[in-house]
Scaffold this motif. Structure first.
Motif, PDB file in Angstrom:
ATOM      1  N   SER A  94     -52.154   0.602  73.052  1.00 45.73           N
ATOM      2  CA  SER A  94     -50.834   1.199  73.209  1.00 45.73           C
ATOM      3  C   SER A  94     -50.782   2.116  74.422  1.00 45.73           C
ATOM      4  N   ILE A  95     -49.619   2.207  75.068  1.00 48.14           N
ATOM      5  CA  ILE A  95     -49.435   3.144  76.182  1.00 48.14           C
ATOM      6  C   ILE A  95     -48.996   4.512  75.672  1.00 48.14           C
ATOM      7  N   LEU A  96     -48.789   4.638  74.360  1.00 49.88           N
ATOM      8  CA  LEU A  96     -48.337   5.895  73.790  1.00 49.88           C
ATOM      9  C   LEU A  96     -49.482   6.900  73.676  1.00 49.88           C
ATOM     10  N   ALA A  97     -49.127   8.167  73.642  1.00 52.71           N
ATOM     11  CA  ALA A  97     -50.114   9.207  73.353  1.00 52.71           C
ATOM     12  C   ALA A  97     -50.580   9.044  71.917  1.00 52.71           C
ATOM     13  N   GLY A  98     -51.860   9.286  71.670  1.00 59.95           N
ATOM     14  CA  GLY A  98     -52.386   9.085  70.323  1.00 59.95           C
ATOM     15  C   GLY A  98     -53.591   9.953  70.038  1.00 59.95           C
ATOM     16  N   TYR A  99     -54.094   9.815  68.825  1.00 61.18           N
ATOM     17  CA  TYR A  99     -55.281  10.525  68.367  1.00 61.18           C
ATOM     18  C   TYR A  99     -56.530   9.702  68.720  1.00 61.18           C
ATOM     19  N   TYR A 100     -57.662  10.388  68.828  1.00 62.87           N
ATOM     20  CA  TYR A 100     -58.906   9.686  69.160  1.00 62.87           C
ATOM     21  C   TYR A 100     -60.069  10.365  68.447  1.00 62.87           C
ATOM     22  N   PHE A 101     -60.984   9.547  67.927  1.00 64.57           N
ATOM     23  CA  PHE A 101     -62.231  10.075  67.363  1.00 64.57           C
ATOM     24  C   PHE A 101     -63.406   9.401  68.049  1.00 64.57           C
TER      25      PHE A 101
END
Length: 219
Positions: A94-101
């Motif tokens: 996705s090009i959207l801002a998101g969470y990451y672990f």
């Protein structure tokens, strides 16, 4: 929480990053992969309750492959010595801002998120959103809990002022960024504790207004 064997596998892989070793330890890799995917599923289940944009995500949408693309890299080791997963509407692509672990033993694990190296048209939209609504953006990133968990917004910056803006713009430090990301460090010990997923979800909840702001600019 992660099994100690998962962290051990990643540590050993970092020291033995070659195909013969990996092939000889394929069973350990499969066990570590299953362990990581189990945690990712727990994160998805929790996120679905606090951020409806993540509803519908599946593990396969979020988890990155351990195999590296070395075609354009000077480092030709074939495997990553970490495991990572991105949580955003539309999944990891996705090009959207998101969470990451990010799981990487040796003190390199973290929960984080934001917008990583978006294409120029999308970055232009986000810059405009920050410029138009800088007071709101500043309130979000100045929140005490946000600062406690994440410190400050980071990312590679342009050496010059982006086109269309002036150096005296109050938001210029953020307008120069090519990525807008935040990270919260997680110790190896914390990765093997029962509270791990709960702590990741708490950090994501604190980040959510930041992501909402960035994604509003992309709408």
């Amino acid at each position: 929480m992660f099994q100690a064997s998962t962290l051990k596998f990643l540590k050993n892989l970092k020291s033995n990053n070659n195909k013969p070793w990996f092939d000889d330890h394929k069973t350990e890799y499969q066990q570590a992969k299953a362990d990581f995917e189990s945690i990712v599923q727990q994160i998805i289940d929790g996120l679905n309750k606090q951020d409806k944009t993540t509803v519908g995500l599946q593990v396969k949408d979020c988890v990155f492959r351990i195999y590296k693309d070395v075609r354009f890299s000077k480092d030709k080791t074939p495997y990553k010595s970490n495991m990572g997963a991105s949580f955003a509407a539309g999944g990891k692509k996705s090009i959207l801002a998101g969470y990451y672990f990010h799981l990487e033993p040796g003190g390199h694990s973290f929960a984080g998120g934001g917008l990583w190296m978006p294409p120029a048209p999308e970055l232009k939209k986000v810059r405009q959103e920050i410029d138009y609504n800088f007071e709101e953006f500043e309130r979000i990133i100045s929140n005490k809990e946000f600062i406690k968990y994440y410190g400050k917004v980071e990312g590679d910056a342009l050496k010059t002022v982006p086109q269309g803006y002036h150096a005296d713009n109050p938001a210029i430090a953020y307008l120069r960024l090519k990525s807008l990301v935040v990270t919260h460090a997680i110790t190896d010990e914390a990765c093997t504790q029962p509270a791990l997923v709960r702590e990741i979800l708490k950090s994501f909840a604190i980040m959510q207004p930041f992501l909402n702001f960035l994604n509003r600019g992309l709408d």
